[in-house]
Design a protein around this motif. Structure first.
Motif, PDB file in Angstrom:
ATOM      1  N   ALA A 142       0.340  15.345   5.198  1.00 18.56           N
ATOM      2  CA  ALA A 142      -0.239  15.912   6.412  1.00 18.56           C
ATOM      3  C   ALA A 142      -1.723  16.210   6.227  1.00 18.56           C
ATOM      4  O   ALA A 142      -2.279  16.018   5.150  1.00 18.56           O
ATOM      5  CB  ALA A 142       0.517  17.179   6.811  1.00 18.56           C
ATOM      6  N   ARG A 143      -2.348  16.664   7.328  1.00 17.76           N
ATOM      7  CA  ARG A 143      -3.773  17.005   7.395  1.00 17.76           C
ATOM      8  C   ARG A 143      -4.650  15.790   7.150  1.00 17.76           C
ATOM      9  O   ARG A 143      -5.711  15.880   6.509  1.00 17.76           O
ATOM     10  CB  ARG A 143      -4.097  18.131   6.415  1.00 17.76           C
ATOM     11  N   LEU A 144      -4.209  14.671   7.654  1.00 24.17           N
ATOM     12  CA  LEU A 144      -4.976  13.441   7.512  1.00 24.17           C
ATOM     13  C   LEU A 144      -6.131  13.416   8.505  1.00 24.17           C
ATOM     14  O   LEU A 144      -6.050  13.994   9.599  1.00 24.17           O
ATOM     15  CB  LEU A 144      -4.085  12.221   7.765  1.00 24.17           C
ATOM     16  N   ASN A 145      -7.182  12.738   8.110  1.00 25.29           N
ATOM     17  CA  ASN A 145      -8.246  12.417   9.063  1.00 25.29           C
ATOM     18  C   ASN A 145      -7.675  11.476  10.126  1.00 25.29           C
ATOM     19  O   ASN A 145      -6.958  10.522   9.803  1.00 25.29           O
ATOM     20  CB  ASN A 145      -9.412  11.758   8.322  1.00 25.29           C
ATOM     21  N   LEU A 146      -7.960  11.762  11.385  1.00 26.25           N
ATOM     22  CA  LEU A 146      -7.400  10.945  12.458  1.00 26.25           C
ATOM     23  C   LEU A 146      -7.884   9.496  12.410  1.00 26.25           C
ATOM     24  O   LEU A 146      -7.290   8.626  13.056  1.00 26.25           O
ATOM     25  CB  LEU A 146      -7.743  11.567  13.817  1.00 26.25           C
ATOM     26  N   GLN A 147      -8.935   9.245  11.644  1.00 25.22           N
ATOM     27  CA  GLN A 147      -9.449   7.880  11.494  1.00 25.22           C
ATOM     28  C   GLN A 147      -8.849   7.155  10.298  1.00 25.22           C
ATOM     29  O   GLN A 147      -9.103   5.968  10.104  1.00 25.22           O
ATOM     30  CB  GLN A 147     -10.980   7.915  11.342  1.00 25.22           C
ATOM     31  N   THR A 148      -8.045   7.849   9.491  1.00 26.81           N
ATOM     32  CA  THR A 148      -7.439   7.224   8.318  1.00 26.81           C
ATOM     33  C   THR A 148      -6.346   6.239   8.742  1.00 26.81           C
ATOM     34  O   THR A 148      -5.482   6.567   9.546  1.00 26.81           O
ATOM     35  CB  THR A 148      -6.845   8.297   7.392  1.00 26.81           C
ATOM     36  N   LYS A 149      -6.387   5.057   8.170  1.00 25.36           N
ATOM     37  CA  LYS A 149      -5.442   3.992   8.525  1.00 25.36           C
ATOM     38  C   LYS A 149      -4.372   3.827   7.435  1.00 25.36           C
ATOM     39  O   LYS A 149      -4.452   4.403   6.361  1.00 25.36           O
ATOM     40  CB  LYS A 149      -6.196   2.668   8.713  1.00 25.36           C
ATOM     41  N   GLU A 150      -3.366   3.003   7.775  1.00 23.25           N
ATOM     42  CA  GLU A 150      -2.280   2.755   6.828  1.00 23.25           C
ATOM     43  C   GLU A 150      -2.777   2.110   5.540  1.00 23.25           C
ATOM     44  O   GLU A 150      -2.288   2.427   4.447  1.00 23.25           O
ATOM     45  CB  GLU A 150      -1.226   1.850   7.472  1.00 23.25           C
ATOM     46  N   ASP A 151      -3.752   1.214   5.646  1.00 24.81           N
ATOM     47  CA  ASP A 151      -4.270   0.538   4.455  1.00 24.81           C
ATOM     48  C   ASP A 151      -4.898   1.526   3.476  1.00 24.81           C
ATOM     49  O   ASP A 151      -4.748   1.385   2.254  1.00 24.81           O
ATOM     50  CB  ASP A 151      -5.299  -0.521   4.860  1.00 24.81           C
ATOM     51  N   LYS A 152      -5.594   2.506   4.016  1.00 19.76           N
ATOM     52  CA  LYS A 152      -6.223   3.503   3.155  1.00 19.76           C
ATOM     53  C   LYS A 152      -5.164   4.340   2.445  1.00 19.76           C
ATOM     54  O   LYS A 152      -5.272   4.623   1.233  1.00 19.76           O
ATOM     55  CB  LYS A 152      -7.135   4.403   3.993  1.00 19.76           C
ATOM     56  N   LEU A 153      -4.132   4.755   3.160  1.00 21.06           N
ATOM     57  CA  LEU A 153      -3.062   5.536   2.545  1.00 21.06           C
ATOM     58  C   LEU A 153      -2.337   4.737   1.467  1.00 21.06           C
ATOM     59  O   LEU A 153      -2.004   5.254   0.396  1.00 21.06           O
ATOM     60  CB  LEU A 153      -2.070   5.995   3.610  1.00 21.06           C
ATOM     61  N   ARG A 154      -2.090   3.472   1.754  1.00 20.06           N
ATOM     62  CA  ARG A 154      -1.406   2.630   0.774  1.00 20.06           C
ATOM     63  C   ARG A 154      -2.261   2.463  -0.481  1.00 20.06           C
ATOM     64  O   ARG A 154      -1.749   2.473  -1.608  1.00 20.06           O
ATOM     65  CB  ARG A 154      -1.083   1.273   1.393  1.00 20.06           C
ATOM     66  N   GLU A 155      -3.555   2.346  -0.299  1.00 23.90           N
ATOM     67  CA  GLU A 155      -4.453   2.202  -1.443  1.00 23.90           C
ATOM     68  C   GLU A 155      -4.450   3.464  -2.308  1.00 23.90           C
ATOM     69  O   GLU A 155      -4.458   3.385  -3.540  1.00 23.90           O
ATOM     70  CB  GLU A 155      -5.870   1.920  -0.942  1.00 23.90           C
ATOM     71  N   VAL A 156      -4.433   4.631  -1.670  1.00 23.93           N
ATOM     72  CA  VAL A 156      -4.499   5.894  -2.407  1.00 23.93           C
ATOM     73  C   VAL A 156      -3.182   6.176  -3.131  1.00 23.93           C
ATOM     74  O   VAL A 156      -3.169   6.498  -4.328  1.00 23.93           O
ATOM     75  CB  VAL A 156      -4.855   7.047  -1.448  1.00 23.93           C
ATOM     76  N   PHE A 157      -2.044   6.020  -2.439  1.00 26.79           N
ATOM     77  CA  PHE A 157      -0.765   6.439  -3.013  1.00 26.79           C
ATOM     78  C   PHE A 157      -0.114   5.363  -3.879  1.00 26.79           C
ATOM     79  O   PHE A 157       0.842   5.665  -4.593  1.00 26.79           O
ATOM     80  CB  PHE A 157       0.186   6.870  -1.896  1.00 26.79           C
ATOM     81  N   SER A 158      -0.622   4.163  -3.817  1.00 30.13           N
ATOM     82  CA  SER A 158      -0.071   3.134  -4.704  1.00 30.13           C
ATOM     83  C   SER A 158      -0.473   3.371  -6.159  1.00 30.13           C
ATOM     84  O   SER A 158       0.081   2.739  -7.067  1.00 30.13           O
ATOM     85  CB  SER A 158      -0.543   1.746  -4.249  1.00 30.13           C
ATOM     86  N   ARG A 159      -1.407   4.268  -6.394  1.00 27.79           N
ATOM     87  CA  ARG A 159      -1.784   4.596  -7.771  1.00 27.79           C
ATOM     88  C   ARG A 159      -0.639   5.282  -8.511  1.00 27.79           C
ATOM     89  O   ARG A 159      -0.562   5.209  -9.742  1.00 27.79           O
ATOM     90  CB  ARG A 159      -2.997   5.535  -7.779  1.00 27.79           C
ATOM     91  N   TYR A 160       0.234   5.930  -7.783  1.00 26.60           N
ATOM     92  CA  TYR A 160       1.301   6.706  -8.416  1.00 26.60           C
ATOM     93  C   TYR A 160       2.574   5.893  -8.628  1.00 26.60           C
ATOM     94  O   TYR A 160       3.471   6.332  -9.351  1.00 26.60           O
ATOM     95  CB  TYR A 160       1.613   7.934  -7.560  1.00 26.60           C
ATOM     96  N   GLY A 161       2.678   4.745  -7.987  1.00 27.42           N
ATOM     97  CA  GLY A 161       3.856   3.910  -8.154  1.00 27.42           C
ATOM     98  C   GLY A 161       4.043   2.979  -6.967  1.00 27.42           C
ATOM     99  O   GLY A 161       3.263   2.991  -6.003  1.00 27.42           O
ATOM    100  N   ASP A 162       5.069   2.155  -7.041  1.00 34.28           N
ATOM    101  CA  ASP A 162       5.337   1.180  -5.978  1.00 34.28           C
ATOM    102  C   ASP A 162       5.836   1.884  -4.718  1.00 34.28           C
ATOM    103  O   ASP A 162       6.718   2.749  -4.770  1.00 34.28           O
ATOM    104  CB  ASP A 162       6.377   0.158  -6.446  1.00 34.28           C
ATOM    105  N   ILE A 163       5.257   1.479  -3.584  1.00 36.40           N
ATOM    106  CA  ILE A 163       5.625   2.049  -2.288  1.00 36.40           C
ATOM    107  C   ILE A 163       6.592   1.102  -1.588  1.00 36.40           C
ATOM    108  O   ILE A 163       6.314  -0.090  -1.434  1.00 36.40           O
ATOM    109  CB  ILE A 163       4.367   2.285  -1.418  1.00 36.40           C
ATOM    110  N   ARG A 164       7.699   1.636  -1.163  1.00 37.03           N
ATOM    111  CA  ARG A 164       8.678   0.828  -0.444  1.00 37.03           C
ATOM    112  C   ARG A 164       8.393   0.807   1.053  1.00 37.03           C
ATOM    113  O   ARG A 164       8.498  -0.229   1.703  1.00 37.03           O
ATOM    114  CB  ARG A 164      10.077   1.374  -0.687  1.00 37.03           C
ATOM    115  N   ARG A 165       8.013   1.953   1.603  1.00 37.70           N
ATOM    116  CA  ARG A 165       7.784   2.033   3.042  1.00 37.70           C
ATOM    117  C   ARG A 165       6.748   3.117   3.324  1.00 37.70           C
ATOM    118  O   ARG A 165       6.773   4.187   2.719  1.00 37.70           O
ATOM    119  CB  ARG A 165       9.085   2.339   3.773  1.00 37.70           C
ATOM    120  N   LEU A 166       5.841   2.837   4.252  1.00 39.46           N
ATOM    121  CA  LEU A 166       4.815   3.797   4.660  1.00 39.46           C
ATOM    122  C   LEU A 166       4.743   3.820   6.183  1.00 39.46           C
ATOM    123  O   LEU A 166       4.611   2.764   6.820  1.00 39.46           O
ATOM    124  CB  LEU A 166       3.452   3.426   4.066  1.00 39.46           C
ATOM    125  N   ARG A 167       4.831   5.022   6.758  1.00 35.43           N
ATOM    126  CA  ARG A 167       4.813   5.130   8.218  1.00 35.43           C
ATOM    127  C   ARG A 167       3.827   6.215   8.634  1.00 35.43           C
ATOM    128  O   ARG A 167       4.020   7.392   8.361  1.00 35.43           O
ATOM    129  CB  ARG A 167       6.204   5.477   8.760  1.00 35.43           C
TER     130      ARG A 167
END
Length: 244
Positions: free
Chosen positions: A56-81
């Motif tokens: 939560a508390r995301l910037n309203l301009q943040t896109k799915e690609d940015k989130l996937r780039e940030v959280f993929s550092r911790y491991g493989d992502i199965r689904r992002l919504r």
């Protein structure tokens, strides 16, 4: 109160509305509404809830690609919504991320909370809708956390854990005695206190340097306070003698 815990294991709207989880009566109408609600989790949501994080508390301009780039550092992502408004399509400022492994989930939960992304500090928690029994969302008066300006704070979560009741002993080194935000505010208050004391001390030292030889204030003798000043005036006969 021996079973007191800082993080709620089961959602109770009445306890969530209390700072220490001990209230017996609701203090606002939203708590009443949450107590009367019969919420059923959305059955259309797919994925493993035990491997899903709430971001939560995301910037309203943040896109799915940015989130996937940030959280993929911790491991493989199965689904992002990324949750969007059904009418406008704009981001609502929060998302759900499902990992493939529990190890990646725990690492992201530990390290990504408070991470700065697009000039916004993220809040990361486990998904609660399908994992916390009795869950009631914010729109029905429940939820967890919240802003002070709203007047509807909810306690028992990671953002605002329950505070230890007064009648319970405080154990040294208790990590859950106060939240992260409370520790930060207390630290700032302590720093302002010591800065104020330092300024006063420097001011006193400077005043002593400017007036090193200043004489102390003179005190009137005790006899002078008791003596009538009219006694010092010459009398009429003495005046005539002096004139001669």
């Amino acid at each position: 109160m021996n079973d007191w815990m800082p993080i709620a294991k089961e959602y109770d709207p009445l306890k969530a509305g209390s700072i220490d989880g001990t209230d017996e009566d609701p203090h606002d109408r939203a708590v009443w509404r949450a107590m009367l609600a019969r919420y059923v989790p959305n059955k259309g949501v797919t994925g493993d809830p035990l491997l899903t994080l709430f971001v939560a508390r995301l910037n309203l301009q943040t896109k799915e690609d940015k989130l996937r780039e940030v959280f993929s550092r911790y491991g493989d992502i199965r689904r992002l919504r990324l949750v969007r408004d059904l009418v406008t399509g704009f981001s609502k400022g929060y998302a759900f991320i499902e990992f493939r492994e529990e190890r990646a989930l725990l690492k992201a939960y530990r390290d990504a909370d408070g991470l700065l992304v697009d000039q916004r500090e993220l809040f990361v928690d486990y998904e609660l809708e399908r994992t916390l029994r009795g869950w009631v969302p914010r729109r029905l008066g429940g939820g967890l956390g919240g802003k002070k300006e709203s007047g509807q704070l909810r306690f028992g979560g990671r953002d605002r854990p329950f505070r230890k009741p007064i009648n319970l002993p405080v154990v040294k080194g208790d990590l859950y005695r106060e939240g992260k935000r409370d520790r930060r505010e207390r630290s700032r208050s302590r720093e302002r206190h010591w800065e104020s004391r330092a300024r006063d001390r420097d001011h006193d030292r400077g005043r002593e340097k400017r007036w090193p030889d200043r004489e102390p204030a003179r005190a009137w003798p005790e006899n002078d306070w008791e003596r009538d000043p009219r006694e010092d005036r010459p009398r009429g006969r003495e005046k005539r003698d002096r004139s001669k």
